[in-house]
Each structure stands twice: as structure tokens, then as C-alpha cells.
Design a protein around this motif. Structure first.
Motif, PDB file in Angstrom:
ATOM      1  N   GLU A  43       1.562 -18.244 -15.558  1.00  0.00           N
ATOM      2  CA  GLU A  43       0.696 -17.099 -15.805  1.00  0.00           C
ATOM      3  C   GLU A  43       0.326 -17.064 -17.291  1.00  0.00           C
ATOM      4  N   CYS A 257       3.205 -13.193  -3.763  1.00  0.00           N
ATOM      5  CA  CYS A 257       2.395 -12.043  -4.142  1.00  0.00           C
ATOM      6  C   CYS A 257       0.901 -12.298  -3.948  1.00  0.00           C
ATOM      7  N   LYS A 260      -3.093 -12.694   1.563  1.00  0.00           N
ATOM      8  CA  LYS A 260      -3.380 -13.721   2.569  1.00  0.00           C
ATOM      9  C   LYS A 260      -4.408 -13.216   3.568  1.00  0.00           C
ATOM     10  N   ASP A 264      -3.220  -8.622   7.644  1.00  0.00           N
ATOM     11  CA  ASP A 264      -2.137  -7.683   7.371  1.00  0.00           C
ATOM     12  C   ASP A 264      -2.482  -6.893   6.106  1.00  0.00           C
ATOM     13  N   HIS A 265      -2.603  -5.561   6.235  1.00  0.00           N
ATOM     14  CA  HIS A 265      -2.969  -4.747   5.084  1.00  0.00           C
ATOM     15  C   HIS A 265      -1.764  -4.115   4.397  1.00  0.00           C
ATOM     16  N   ASP A 267       1.613  -3.580   2.003  1.00  0.00           N
ATOM     17  CA  ASP A 267       1.726  -3.869   0.579  1.00  0.00           C
ATOM     18  C   ASP A 267       2.203  -5.303   0.310  1.00  0.00           C
ATOM     19  N   LEU A 268       1.699  -5.869  -0.777  1.00  0.00           N
ATOM     20  CA  LEU A 268       2.093  -7.213  -1.180  1.00  0.00           C
ATOM     21  C   LEU A 268       3.466  -7.159  -1.848  1.00  0.00           C
ATOM     22  N   ILE A 270       6.078  -7.527  -4.632  1.00  0.00           N
ATOM     23  CA  ILE A 270       5.915  -7.511  -6.080  1.00  0.00           C
ATOM     24  C   ILE A 270       6.914  -8.480  -6.698  1.00  0.00           C
ATOM     25  N   LEU A 271       6.436  -9.187  -7.718  1.00  0.00           N
ATOM     26  CA  LEU A 271       7.306 -10.133  -8.404  1.00  0.00           C
ATOM     27  C   LEU A 271       8.247  -9.371  -9.338  1.00  0.00           C
ATOM     28  N   ARG A 273      10.749  -9.589 -12.150  1.00  0.00           N
ATOM     29  CA  ARG A 273      11.153 -10.570 -13.149  1.00  0.00           C
ATOM     30  C   ARG A 273      12.597 -10.358 -13.574  1.00  0.00           C
TER      31      ARG A 273
ATOM     32  N   SER B 168       0.508 -12.001 -10.194  1.00  0.00           N
ATOM     33  CA  SER B 168       1.602 -11.047  -9.980  1.00  0.00           C
ATOM     34  C   SER B 168       1.150  -9.632 -10.341  1.00  0.00           C
ATOM     35  N   ILE B 169       0.274  -9.528 -11.351  1.00  0.00           N
ATOM     36  CA  ILE B 169      -0.255  -8.218 -11.743  1.00  0.00           C
ATOM     37  C   ILE B 169      -1.309  -7.775 -10.729  1.00  0.00           C
ATOM     38  N   GLN B 170      -2.082  -8.742 -10.234  1.00  0.00           N
ATOM     39  CA  GLN B 170      -3.071  -8.437  -9.205  1.00  0.00           C
ATOM     40  C   GLN B 170      -2.403  -7.764  -8.012  1.00  0.00           C
ATOM     41  N   ALA B 171      -1.235  -8.293  -7.592  1.00  0.00           N
ATOM     42  CA  ALA B 171      -0.534  -7.716  -6.442  1.00  0.00           C
ATOM     43  C   ALA B 171      -0.192  -6.256  -6.712  1.00  0.00           C
ATOM     44  N   GLU B 172       0.262  -5.948  -7.926  1.00  0.00           N
ATOM     45  CA  GLU B 172       0.630  -4.567  -8.251  1.00  0.00           C
ATOM     46  C   GLU B 172      -0.593  -3.648  -8.212  1.00  0.00           C
ATOM     47  N   LEU B 174      -3.454  -4.163  -6.583  1.00  0.00           N
ATOM     48  CA  LEU B 174      -3.958  -4.030  -5.204  1.00  0.00           C
ATOM     49  C   LEU B 174      -3.101  -3.036  -4.418  1.00  0.00           C
ATOM     50  N   ASN B 175      -1.766  -3.110  -4.606  1.00  0.00           N
ATOM     51  CA  ASN B 175      -0.893  -2.152  -3.927  1.00  0.00           C
ATOM     52  C   ASN B 175      -1.195  -0.733  -4.381  1.00  0.00           C
ATOM     53  N   ARG B 182      -4.751   5.670   0.682  1.00  0.00           N
ATOM     54  CA  ARG B 182      -3.972   6.410   1.691  1.00  0.00           C
ATOM     55  C   ARG B 182      -3.704   7.847   1.252  1.00  0.00           C
ATOM     56  N   HIS B 200      -7.484  -8.818   2.569  1.00  0.00           N
ATOM     57  CA  HIS B 200      -6.259  -8.016   2.497  1.00  0.00           C
ATOM     58  C   HIS B 200      -6.571  -6.531   2.341  1.00  0.00           C
ATOM     59  N   MET B 201      -7.629  -6.215   1.598  1.00  0.00           N
ATOM     60  CA  MET B 201      -7.883  -4.818   1.221  1.00  0.00           C
ATOM     61  C   MET B 201      -8.833  -4.078   2.168  1.00  0.00           C
TER      62      MET B 201
END
Lengths: 280, 254
Positions: A43, A257, A260, A264-265, A267-268, A270-271, A273, B168-172, B174-175, B182, B200-201
């Protein structure tokens, strides 16, 4: 083709002096490279680009490189004079950067830039150089090479500009290409087309390639071997085909993360650390 | 919530949107996918009033939009831009960035609104008096989302909200966006070049090429890969990573 390593890197460290103190961008990276494609993935801030730049001696002036070994064949890259560098850069190792908008000279025609790259390392007359440059533009699948030869960089699209970059970097026939996010600024289909061109040329000419990218999936579908970097360390080395067997929690977290296309909607993941990853 | 029909737009002589139809129910999430120049962002920019030369019908909350947008419109519809480095004023604190829309709309009570908006996007109060350059890319995008939310809109227009961020930040982020939709009952139109992000969204997806919607699909259809138009099939294949044989099958669409 011999499998003797072209490049040996042992305990490479890159440190920057900044007003806020020392920043350790690369903290002890080791690998060796044969005639293969190596992916370096991480990253922002992982040190992947600084690793690539250190190999070519392109670290910024406030940076310091140390290494137990940094050798290209028998050339010690850690202690070259500027004059010696000029015999290595471009001729034997070259680099493809991310954005053709910033790495091509805006006030020089594309043809003149390619010729300059070629004649820097080969003693040929102008006609021969022009001929080689046009051939090279054809090799990167530019349909109308004569027109592009006479164009300025702003007159071509991003994908075309990146092909021009590849042509320019490959024309001196280096043994090692370092590509730093060479296709990240491009649309996904154009990105793959540019990668296919790089793929064919590197294969045909038997070059080694270091492919630096943030995209783990893309890299592993393209390279033979992948190094995953986190905060200046290599946390995992993988055969590209064995990506799904990744063991390090950072690599697994990066893979998990990603959204896909499975409908499936929820939550992803989270990584999370852990401090211990940064200690290598 | 949003009904768009026969939307056409021009940049000088350039016809950039061609008969675009979109319908998004309240609390729905609609995705627009395409490559650069496909017109996907122009759809959002036209809704929000950043494009002058357009024709067609845009209904938001059963109200037809004309040439200009009033304040009431912006309390209903807010936009989040791609680049969190470019969309926040570099010399304004986060507090000032968030207070400004509150003052423009004369909502009052800005202090508690700022605290609430920061809380909604998962930033604690220590961020309030910092400048954008003291924040990471992900934190900045959270501030941009907070600025949109502070007017309590019902619709968010999201223009590539995560494409400048690490995965990894994108996932946060998007969540966060899923949770906000909601919890607050928001309606989204999301633009992205990334098929997986949109799949996904969003519930309904439209694939655009050269100003036209070439195909519509549900998230379920996208999951099965059952796309019909050759352009969308190509986009779908390209999302699968590098495969030499697949690249050879690509056709240029310009």
C-alpha cells in the motif's frame, strides 16, 4: 538462458532526513532476481517504490541508501560515480514510471525523445536511429507509427503515452526493467493491453522485470513471484500462482478486504494492523 | 426518489450524454460503471447543477429540476468527489469546512452539528481543529462525507469516492457508506470504474460507454456474470486480472 541472478539485494535500507527527523522508508529488504518477473506489492508508504528507485540510484537527495549488498551482475550499485551510472541507467537497467504525462518531455516530439534514448547508448547515424525508433513504435503496437513519431506527448492518449514510454525504455535493450505502477493511471482494458505489450517484449527479449504495484491480484496474474511489503519490510514472498496460500495476516487481509462480485452486500472485512508486522 | 429520462448533455459541440434513463427508488443504491470519457461522472454533475447545456427530465423527490438549483435542492442532494486532496480547502480547519454549509443554510446549532457529523463518519473530536494536510487520505474522505451529511440530505451522489484510496482504507469507507445508507435511509448514485466496487455497493447497475447506457444489470446478474452487451462482457473479463488470451480478444470501442 542461465538462471544465475542478475541482481542481488541484501539488507537494503533507505532513510530520509526530514525536518521532522529520520524516516525509514525501506528497512532491510533482501531478494535476488534472475531472468524472471518479480512483483513488489504494497500500500502507500510500504516502501515499494523507494526499493525500485534505490536500485537505480534515484533516491532523492535527502535520502541515504545502505545495503550489505546491492549488485547488478558484478557492478556494485551502491558506490557508482555519476559517470558510471550513465553506463547503467537506460542501457542496462531502465525504469517505466506511472504517468506518461509527467515523464515525457512536453516540448519535444515523441520521435526525438525515443531517438535520444537510443543514441545515448548506441553510436548510430540519424537515419538508422529514426528507423529503429519507428520499428520500436510498431513493436508496442502503435498503429500509425509515423504520425506518433512526429507528435508531441499531449497529442496522444494516456494508453498511447504509456506505450511510448515502454518503447523508449526498451529501445536501448536493457537487461532489467523496473516498472513502477506502469498502468495505474489507465482504464482497466487499456491497462491490460499495455501489460500484454510489456509481457511480449520482456519475454521475446529475455529481460528481467520488477513490477511494482498496489494491486495484488493484477501482479500475481502477471508475475512469477511476488514480494509483499509493509512499512519498509518484506512480510511475505509468494509464488504468484500460490496467492491463495498466503500465510501472512497482512497479505490475507489485503486479499479479503477487496469487494467481490458475488452479490453479497454485507460489510467487508477490515484489515486489523498489528504492530509486530512492522518489525519484519 | 430520482427519475431521469432522456438526459442529453453537451460540452460545446461534443455530445457527452445520449438519452440516459435512470430510476432510483428511495433508499436505493444505483451504480454507474464505465471507463474514462463514458459520461458516468457527467450524469452526477448534471444532476447537481455543474453542467449547463443539457436537455431531458430530472425528477428528484417528485420535483422537476430546471436550469438552476435552489438551496432546498442542496439540502436534499449532496455530492462527494473523488479526490479528497482536491475537494477540501487546504487552509480551512475541519471545523470551518463543516461549519460553512451549516451557516450558508442558516441551520444554526453548528457546534453540535459538527460534533454529530464527525461522529457519524467515525472521527473523534480531536480531528475538529486540524487542517486537511494533517489527515490521511481515508480520513479526508470521511471529512468530505461528513460535509455532505451535515445538511441531512436524503440523496448522496458519490463520484469514485474510494478510487484514490488504498484497498484496506477503501474497505473501511465502503463499509461506512453502507452503514450510513442503512441508518439514515439515504439514496445513493455511485459512479466508479471498478465493477467489483459497484457490484458490492449497489442493487442496480448501468454500464456506460461513450455517453450511452449500453447495459443494465442487477447485482445478482453481475455476480453470475450474465452480461449480454459485448462491451460489458469485455469490462467484466478485464476485472478478472491479467490473462494474455483474454487481452487478445479485446476490441477497441472508440
Amino acid at each position: 538462458m542461465s538462471n544465475e541472478p542478475l541482481l542481488n539485494v541484501k539488507n537494503l535500507k533507505v532513510t530520509f532526513n526530514t525536518p521532522k527527523g529520520e524516516v525509514n522508508a525501506v528497512r532491510g529488504v533482501s531478494f535476488s532476481l534472475g531472468r524472471e518477473r518479480l512483483g513488489i506489492v504494497g500500500e502507500s508508504g510500504s516502501g515499494k517504490s523507494q526499493t525500485g528507485r534505490a536500485i537505480l540510484g534515484l533516491t532523492a537527495a535527502n535520502g541515504r541508501i545502505t545495503a550489505d549488498e546491492l549488485k547488478f551482475h558484478d557492478v556494485d550499485l551502491a558506490n557508482l560515480t555519476p559517470k558510471q551510472w550513465r553506463k547503467v541507467r537506460g542501457a542496462r537497467i531502465s525504469m517505466i514510471m506511472q504517468d506518461p504525462k509527467y515523464s515525457l518531455n512536453p516540448v519535444m516530439t515523441i520521435g526525438d525523445q525515443i531517438i535520444e534514448a537510443y543514441r545515448e547508448h548506441h553510436k548510430v547515424n540519424a537515419r538508422e536511429a529514426r528507423h529503429r525508433a519507428i520499428d520500436m513504435l510498431e513493436a508496442v503496437k502503435i498503429r500509425d507509427p509515423e504520425r506518433v513519431f512526429n507528435s508531441y506527448p499531449h497529442e496522444v492518449s494516456g494508453g498511447m503515452g504509456q506505450r511510448v514510454m515502454i518503447a523508449m525504455m526498451l529501445i536501448p535493450e536493457p537487461e532489467l526493467i523496473i516498472a513502477d505502477e506502469p498502468t495505474s493511471a489507465l482504464d482497466v482494458t487499456v491497462q491490460l493491453q499495455v501489460m500484454a505489450i510489456l509481457d511480449d517484449l520482456v519475454r521475446d527479449r529475455g529481460m528481467a522485470l520488477i513490477f511494482i504495484s498496489h494491486d495484488l491480484h493484477l501482479v500475481s496474474s502477471f508475475c512469477d513471484r511476488v514480494l509483499v511489503m509493509y512499512q519498509g519490510h518484506v512480510v511475505e514472498e509468494l509464488a504468484a500462482s500460490a496467492l491463495h496460500e498466503a500465510k501472512h495476516p497482512y497479505t490475507k487481509g489485503l486479499l479479503n478486504c477487496l469487494p467481490k462480485m458475488d452479490g453479497d452486500h454485507s460489510d467487508l472485512p477490515i484489515l486489523e494492523r498489528e504492530a509486530s508486522w512492522a518489525e519484519g | 426518489m430520482i427519475e431521469i429520462s432522456k438526459l442529453n448533455a453537451w460540452f460545446d459541440d461534443h455530445h457527452v450524454l445520449k438519452d440516459v434513463d435512470i430510476s432510483v427508488p428511495a433508499n436505493g443504491s444505483f451504480g454507474l460503471v464505465g471507463e474514462s470519457g463514458s459520461g458516468k461522472s457527467t450524469v452526477l454533475r448534471t444532476i447537481t447543477g455543474l453542467v449547463d447545456d443539457w436537455e431531458g427530465n430530472i425528477l428528484v423527490n417528485n420535483k422537476e429540476l430546471g436550469t438552476s438549483r435552489d438551496k432546498a435542492f442542496y439540502r436534499l442532494v449532496q455530492m462527494v468527489f473523488q479526490d479528497p486532496f482536491g475537494s477540501l480547502h487546504p487552509r480551512h480547519t475541519i471545523d470551518r469546512i463543516l461549519t460553512e454549509p451549516v451557516n450558508i443554510h442558516g441551520l444554526g446549532n453548528s457546534d453540535s452539528r459538527v460534533i454529530e457529523a464527525l461522529k457519524q463518519v467515525g472521527l473523534d473530536n480531536s480531528f475538529r481543529f486540524r487542517y486537511p494536510h494533517q489527515l490521511s487520505g481515508g480520513q479526508r474522505q470521511r471529512v468530505a462525507i461528513a460535509r455532505a451529511l451535515i445538511l441531512e440530505p436524503k440523496v448522496l451522489l458519490l463520484d469514485e469516492p474510494t478510487s484514490a484510496l488504498d484497498v484496506s482504507i477503501q474497505a473501511e469507507v465502503l463499509n461506512l457508506l453502507s452503514r450510513l445508507r442503512r441508518d439514515l435511509g439515504l439514496t445513493y448514485i455511485m459512479v466508479s470504474h471498478d465493477l467489483a466496487v459497484v457490484a458490492h455497493m449497489c442493487d442496480d447497475i448501468a454500464i456506460m460507454n461513450h455517453g450511452r447506457i449500453v447495459e443494465r444489470a442487477t447485482a445478482g446478474q453481475l455476480a453470475e456474470g450474465s452480461l449480454e452487451h459485448p462491451y460489458s462482457q469485455q469490462l467484466y473479463k478485464a476485472a478478472g486480472g491479467y490473462d494474455r488470451a483474454v487481452v487478445d480478444s479485446f476490441v477497441d470501442w472508440d
